[in-house]
Design a protein around this motif. Sequence first.
Motif, PDB file in Angstrom:
ATOM      1  N   PRO A   1       6.262 -57.941  31.764  1.00 16.03           N
ATOM      2  CA  PRO A   1       5.017 -57.183  31.959  1.00 16.03           C
ATOM      3  C   PRO A   1       4.516 -56.607  30.643  1.00 16.03           C
ATOM      4  N   THR A   2       3.207 -56.478  30.544  1.00 14.60           N
ATOM      5  CA  THR A   2       2.604 -55.879  29.357  1.00 14.60           C
ATOM      6  C   THR A   2       2.561 -54.361  29.530  1.00 14.60           C
ATOM      7  N   GLU A   3       3.282 -53.669  28.677  1.00 16.69           N
ATOM      8  CA  GLU A   3       3.335 -52.213  28.694  1.00 16.69           C
ATOM      9  C   GLU A   3       2.864 -51.707  27.336  1.00 16.69           C
ATOM     10  N   LYS A   4       1.775 -50.964  27.335  1.00 18.26           N
ATOM     11  CA  LYS A   4       1.145 -50.559  26.080  1.00 18.26           C
ATOM     12  C   LYS A   4       2.085 -49.745  25.190  1.00 18.26           C
ATOM     13  N   GLU A   5       2.915 -48.914  25.793  1.00 20.11           N
ATOM     14  CA  GLU A   5       3.817 -48.087  24.989  1.00 20.11           C
ATOM     15  C   GLU A   5       4.808 -48.955  24.219  1.00 20.11           C
ATOM     16  N   LYS A   6       5.391 -49.939  24.895  1.00 24.89           N
ATOM     17  CA  LYS A   6       6.347 -50.831  24.230  1.00 24.89           C
ATOM     18  C   LYS A   6       5.649 -51.668  23.160  1.00 24.89           C
ATOM     19  N   ALA A   7       4.464 -52.182  23.499  1.00 28.45           N
ATOM     20  CA  ALA A   7       3.715 -52.985  22.527  1.00 28.45           C
ATOM     21  C   ALA A   7       3.381 -52.154  21.291  1.00 28.45           C
ATOM     22  N   ALA A   8       2.993 -50.901  21.489  1.00 27.63           N
ATOM     23  CA  ALA A   8       2.644 -50.029  20.369  1.00 27.63           C
ATOM     24  C   ALA A   8       3.854 -49.754  19.484  1.00 27.63           C
ATOM     25  N   ARG A   9       5.024 -49.602  20.098  1.00 23.98           N
ATOM     26  CA  ARG A   9       6.240 -49.350  19.318  1.00 23.98           C
ATOM     27  C   ARG A   9       6.592 -50.549  18.431  1.00 23.98           C
ATOM     28  N   VAL A  10       6.456 -51.743  18.988  1.00 24.38           N
ATOM     29  CA  VAL A  10       6.734 -52.943  18.197  1.00 24.38           C
ATOM     30  C   VAL A  10       5.685 -53.112  17.104  1.00 24.38           C
ATOM     31  N   ALA A  11       4.408 -52.906  17.454  1.00 26.78           N
ATOM     32  CA  ALA A  11       3.325 -53.051  16.480  1.00 26.78           C
ATOM     33  C   ALA A  11       3.510 -52.092  15.311  1.00 26.78           C
ATOM     34  N   ALA A  12       3.928 -50.869  15.592  1.00 25.86           N
ATOM     35  CA  ALA A  12       4.125 -49.879  14.527  1.00 25.86           C
ATOM     36  C   ALA A  12       5.337 -50.219  13.664  1.00 25.86           C
ATOM     37  N   SER A  13       6.332 -50.863  14.264  1.00 24.60           N
ATOM     38  CA  SER A  13       7.555 -51.169  13.518  1.00 24.60           C
ATOM     39  C   SER A  13       7.360 -52.283  12.498  1.00 24.60           C
ATOM     40  N   ILE A  14       6.396 -53.168  12.730  1.00 26.38           N
ATOM     41  CA  ILE A  14       6.233 -54.327  11.846  1.00 26.38           C
ATOM     42  C   ILE A  14       5.841 -53.913  10.432  1.00 26.38           C
ATOM     43  N   PRO A  15       4.729 -53.180  10.230  1.00 26.22           N
ATOM     44  CA  PRO A  15       4.415 -52.769   8.856  1.00 26.22           C
ATOM     45  C   PRO A  15       5.437 -51.796   8.285  1.00 26.22           C
ATOM     46  N   GLN A  16       6.049 -50.995   9.149  1.00 23.06           N
ATOM     47  CA  GLN A  16       7.040 -50.031   8.674  1.00 23.06           C
ATOM     48  C   GLN A  16       8.282 -50.735   8.133  1.00 23.06           C
ATOM     49  N   LYS A  17       8.759 -51.751   8.859  1.00 24.31           N
ATOM     50  CA  LYS A  17       9.987 -52.447   8.468  1.00 24.31           C
ATOM     51  C   LYS A  17       9.736 -53.580   7.480  1.00 24.31           C
ATOM     52  N   MET A  18       8.558 -54.237   7.583  1.00 25.06           N
ATOM     53  CA  MET A  18       8.329 -55.465   6.810  1.00 25.06           C
ATOM     54  C   MET A  18       7.113 -55.419   5.907  1.00 25.06           C
ATOM     55  N   GLY A  19       6.270 -54.385   6.040  1.00 24.53           N
ATOM     56  CA  GLY A  19       5.076 -54.282   5.217  1.00 24.53           C
ATOM     57  C   GLY A  19       3.833 -54.778   5.927  1.00 24.53           C
ATOM     58  N   PRO A  20       2.650 -54.388   5.430  1.00 26.19           N
ATOM     59  CA  PRO A  20       1.384 -54.761   6.082  1.00 26.19           C
ATOM     60  C   PRO A  20       1.122 -56.261   6.097  1.00 26.19           C
ATOM     61  N   ARG A  21       1.670 -56.988   5.118  1.00 24.23           N
ATOM     62  CA  ARG A  21       1.458 -58.442   5.090  1.00 24.23           C
ATOM     63  C   ARG A  21       2.070 -59.114   6.307  1.00 24.23           C
ATOM     64  N   ALA A  22       3.223 -58.625   6.764  1.00 25.06           N
ATOM     65  CA  ALA A  22       3.862 -59.191   7.944  1.00 25.06           C
ATOM     66  C   ALA A  22       2.999 -58.982   9.183  1.00 25.06           C
ATOM     67  N   LYS A  23       2.403 -57.796   9.299  1.00 24.09           N
ATOM     68  CA  LYS A  23       1.530 -57.520  10.439  1.00 24.09           C
ATOM     69  C   LYS A  23       0.321 -58.448  10.427  1.00 24.09           C
ATOM     70  N   GLU A  24      -0.261 -58.671   9.246  1.00 23.98           N
ATOM     71  CA  GLU A  24      -1.406 -59.580   9.118  1.00 23.98           C
ATOM     72  C   GLU A  24      -1.016 -61.005   9.474  1.00 23.98           C
ATOM     73  N   LEU A  25       0.156 -61.434   9.014  1.00 25.81           N
ATOM     74  CA  LEU A  25       0.619 -62.796   9.278  1.00 25.81           C
ATOM     75  C   LEU A  25       0.820 -63.021  10.768  1.00 25.81           C
ATOM     76  N   VAL A  26       1.435 -62.073  11.453  1.00 23.88           N
ATOM     77  CA  VAL A  26       1.657 -62.199  12.894  1.00 23.88           C
ATOM     78  C   VAL A  26       0.331 -62.279  13.643  1.00 23.88           C
ATOM     79  N   ALA A  27      -0.622 -61.407  13.271  1.00 27.93           N
ATOM     80  CA  ALA A  27      -1.929 -61.399  13.944  1.00 27.93           C
ATOM     81  C   ALA A  27      -2.653 -62.724  13.754  1.00 27.93           C
ATOM     82  N   ASN A  28      -2.587 -63.285  12.555  1.00 28.37           N
ATOM     83  CA  ASN A  28      -3.278 -64.545  12.286  1.00 28.37           C
ATOM     84  C   ASN A  28      -2.621 -65.711  13.004  1.00 28.37           C
ATOM     85  N   VAL A  29      -1.299 -65.777  12.971  1.00 28.26           N
ATOM     86  CA  VAL A  29      -0.608 -66.898  13.620  1.00 28.26           C
ATOM     87  C   VAL A  29      -0.823 -66.857  15.127  1.00 28.26           C
ATOM     88  N   PHE A  30      -0.965 -65.664  15.694  1.00 32.69           N
ATOM     89  CA  PHE A  30      -1.225 -65.571  17.128  1.00 32.69           C
ATOM     90  C   PHE A  30      -2.558 -66.221  17.489  1.00 32.69           C
TER      91      PHE A  30
END
Length: 251
Positions: free
Chosen positions: A52-81
């Motif tokens: 199921p899509t749960e906004k709280e869980k999605a937000a936690r993962v989304a916030a962890s990506i730039p924090q753990k891997m940097g903004p480039r990783a977040k951009e790469l994931v968004a584009n590949v999707f």
Amino acid sequence: MSGEGDVIYLYDGSLEGLLCCVFAAVAEKQLPADIWCEEDACPVFFDTRSIPTEKEKAARVAASIPQKMGPRAKELVANVFLSCAEHKELKILRFLMLGYREGHRVTRMLAHPDVAPLIDAEKHLLSEAHLLKGFIRFSDYGQLLGAVIGPKNYVLPLLAPHFCGRLGDEDFMIWDKTHKAVLYRQNGRAGIYGMEQFSPPTPSAAEEQYRRMWKRFYDTIAIRQRENPALRRTHCPKRYWAYMSEMQGES
């Protein structure tokens, strides 16, 4: 984290839904065999599990990506999707699992088997979006300008800022025939919506004249002695020709 399991995750097709699949995989410490959109699911021998899509869980993962891997990783994931890469959801999951282990250096590991496919998919997406910024041909439908495209990737989110800025106050629409979606702007407000079918209205006499003039201009500036069909197909692939007025009648 252990290897792949024997279950296929099913999600709603949204980026938030995919991030919830990432949350589930991390919580269970095991990768699924694959991740499918529920609408595309078919009978298989593997077990399936709806995430199921749960906004709280999605937000936690989304916030962890730039924090753990940097903004480039977040951009790469968004584009590949947005790309048309096969099994892109599982590839994104594998990349993120690697990123959680390797941190910011993950986006520089270009030869890694869990990174290289994402770089290739993003390159294909951005290349197609770049080409379409020049290849899209609008027609005058009276109350607005309209165009039809048939891209491989879901490029409308990337085209929106370009055409909203380029066309000023004009109302316009771009229908993506492949993904059954439309970029629509009216009265300065733009959005992307689902649209299964679109039948362009019969061109007006003025529109037909504009098309003839554009076709004549295109033919006139050509240098016949320097025609190179192979090179033209390289710069303007034939799959775009059906939506370009000046290419009508070309074999």
